[in-house]
Design a protein around this motif. Structure first.
Motif, PDB file in Angstrom:
ATOM      1  N   GLY A  79      37.570   9.854  39.528  1.00  0.00           N
ATOM      2  CA  GLY A  79      36.773  11.032  39.858  1.00  0.00           C
ATOM      3  C   GLY A  79      36.740  12.112  38.813  1.00  0.00           C
TER       4      GLY A  79
ATOM      5  N   VAL B  59      32.325  18.897  33.595  1.00  0.00           N
ATOM      6  CA  VAL B  59      31.450  19.794  34.344  1.00  0.00           C
ATOM      7  C   VAL B  59      31.408  21.134  33.642  1.00  0.00           C
TER       8      VAL B  59
ATOM      9  N   SER C 134      31.933  21.625  40.515  1.00  0.00           N
ATOM     10  CA  SER C 134      32.894  21.015  41.430  1.00  0.00           C
ATOM     11  C   SER C 134      33.138  19.558  41.062  1.00  0.00           C
ATOM     12  N   LEU C 135      34.321  19.093  41.391  1.00  0.00           N
ATOM     13  CA  LEU C 135      34.680  17.691  41.249  1.00  0.00           C
ATOM     14  C   LEU C 135      35.616  17.319  42.380  1.00  0.00           C
ATOM     15  N   THR C 136      35.588  16.059  42.772  1.00  0.00           N
ATOM     16  CA  THR C 136      36.550  15.553  43.751  1.00  0.00           C
ATOM     17  C   THR C 136      37.307  14.392  43.126  1.00  0.00           C
TER      18      THR C 136
ATOM     19  N   VAL D 125      39.820  15.805  33.331  1.00  0.00           N
ATOM     20  CA  VAL D 125      38.847  16.789  33.805  1.00  0.00           C
ATOM     21  C   VAL D 125      38.592  17.772  32.675  1.00  0.00           C
TER      22      VAL D 125
END
Length: 125
Positions: free
Chosen positions: A8, A12, A17-19, A121
């Motif tokens: 995931g 960004v 948002s990220l999950t 991320v």
């Protein structure tokens, strides 16, 4: 043998948002202290910090002030999957994120019995 596999991560822009997901296998996780840690670029393993943790047998959770109100941890016992919903991401959230199980001491500890391989991320402005 316990195995944790994250997914995931991605890139960004700020405010996005990220999950993250972590599929757990090889052990029973229904009464376990699990969580998410992150390691910022240039920092060694000793610089790994916890960003969310929970006791899967109850409703206790813990978030440091840096992410409180933006990150939400949850666990789906049917799928043996730990999630981290991250909203309003900031550039300082850029890091490799690791799933962990058997955290000790529970909730606020930085030691864990098992670690995933990490997912990247990247948040850009």
């Amino acid at each position: 043998q316990e195995r944790l596999v994250e997914s995931g991560g991605g890139s960004v822009q700020t405010g996005g948002s990220l999950t993250l997901s972590c599929v757990a296998s090889g052990a029973t996780y229904t009464k376990n202290c699990m969580g998410w840690f992150r390691q910022a670029p240039g920092k060694g393993r000793e610089g790994r910090e916890g960003v969310a943790s929970m006791y899967t047998g109850g409703d206790q959770t813990y978030y440091p002030s840096s992410v409180k109100g933006r990150f939400t941890i949850s666990y789906d016992s049917a799928e043996n999957t730990l999630y981290l919903q991250m909203n309003n991401l900031k550039t300082e959230d850029t890091a490799t994120y690791y799933c962990a199980a058997d955290i000790y001491p529970c909730l606020t500890g930085v030691q864990a019995g098992s670690w995933g391989q990490g997912t990247q991320v990247t948040v850009s402005s």
